[in-house]
Design an enzyme around this catalytic site. Sequence first.
Site, PDB file in Angstrom:
ATOM      1  N   LYS A   1       0.842  -1.192   0.000  1.00 40.42           N
ATOM      2  CA  LYS A   1       0.000   0.000   0.000  1.00 40.42           C
ATOM      3  C   LYS A   1       0.880   1.247   0.000  1.00 40.42           C
ATOM      4  CE  LYS A   1      -3.971   2.016   2.451  1.00 40.42           C
ATOM      5  NZ  LYS A   1      -4.916   1.860   3.581  1.00 40.42           N
TER       6      LYS A   1
ATOM      7  N   SER B   1      -9.696   1.992   2.846  1.00 42.65           N
ATOM      8  CA  SER B   1      -8.871   2.760   1.936  1.00 42.65           C
ATOM      9  C   SER B   1      -7.871   1.923   1.140  1.00 42.65           C
ATOM     10  CB  SER B   1      -8.092   3.824   2.726  1.00 42.65           C
ATOM     11  OG  SER B   1      -7.182   3.226   3.639  1.00 42.65           O
TER      12      SER B   1
ATOM     13  N   SER C   1     -10.052  -0.334   6.910  1.00 44.35           N
ATOM     14  CA  SER C   1      -9.447  -0.200   5.585  1.00 44.35           C
ATOM     15  C   SER C   1      -8.792  -1.445   5.034  1.00 44.35           C
ATOM     16  CB  SER C   1      -8.445   0.958   5.583  1.00 44.35           C
ATOM     17  OG  SER C   1      -9.113   2.194   5.653  1.00 44.35           O
TER      18      SER C   1
END
Length: 447
Positions: free
Chosen positions: A77, A155, A179
């Site tokens: 990420k 997210s 997330s």
Amino acid sequence: MLRTVQGCAEDLASGAVTSRALVEECLAAIANPAGEGARAFISVATEAARASADAHDALRRAGRAPSAYAGIPFAVKDLYDVAGERSMAGSRALADAAPATAHAPTIARMLAAGFIPLGRTNMTEFAYSGIGANPHYGTPLSPWDRASARIPGGSSSGSGVAVADGMAVVALGSDTGGSCRIPAALCGIVGYKPTASRVPLDGVVPLSGSLDSLGPLGASVACCAIVDAVLAGEPPSPPRPRPLAGLRLAIPREIVRDGMDATVAAAFDNALARLASLGAVIVEVGFAPLLDIAKATAKGHFTAPESYDWHRELLAAKGALYDPRVRSRIETGTQMAAHDYVALTKARGRICSAMNKLTRDYDALVMPTVPIVAPRIAELAEDAEYFRLNGLMLRNPSLGNFLDRCAISLPCHRPGEAPVGLTLMGETGRDHALFALAAGIEAALAP
């Protein structure tokens, strides 16, 4: 069928596959013009991944592989520091930031175990939404009903889509209000949120120091358990599934089933019926402290003031580059008085203590990860609907962050149906127990 971390390890050990073949398989999926690679990844380390794969294949042939999992490709990420790379957190505002000079401890541990980073995955800017939309780099689409262009969940949107589409065997995410688990639920994979203190946050762009945690997304519970152990600095191994007979699961009477759509309700109920038929004891229980969370956060949550503290100088210099929906949420952090923040901190301690007493007789709490199937991106055009849907995405999983619990989302839908996630929430610090329980439930729900 998606590859799993343990399956790759066994194939590498037997010689059925090479690390280079695994990397090439993932790179081909990323580069597929008909796929989501261009939106799921912000950058791809193509040649570095190939070189690493060749190196690990050579080490394995020489009997020097650093772990059983050496040579397995993973995605990162875009908020983890990787030495020599920029951690932009899905934003244009950090596009000219200096590259990281050192790996985040979590990245260093993954590399030491021999996992191979493929690139940096897209995300909601600065991790501030459960939707997964990004106006700067595009929004990767959920694998379900792709023709209708549905949200991936956020997210950790790119990480979820990367795993679901075979662009990485496993991916790293972060989880402040769901997330890791929201994208897992909407993409039909597994996502894990550890007890926050289990995994170091150093070298990661923060959202909320009180709520942030770092976890994996993968094709199976074992994928997440293995990577979680690496991130936590423990010897990795797949969990031993716990038998279901006598398992005690509690469904909170409050909040978690409000507003469920018919698809989620049917998948959730079918999953519970299956578990009950195999001997699990499932009861609906009132947990009044859950209602106290809304009261405690009525004057603000931790996220806005804590994120504003990190962003204030960057906002002053480059606020025009932010996603307006993200910027507006961060800027609400200026509105919370110091005494309200202190009161919230104290209230959180009381609520956590009260919940600990009420849940100690159960093996886990169980709930839908999110109450609705993935909405279409077109539904988010108006701010009011965007924020309403974002609230629905975050509502259930954020309970685990506030309570500082470990929690996992695993698929509970039937093949061909819209992805639906089932969340198991364990006790603070009982991560290993939750993985064993989740592995048993995963096996029971397998088609």
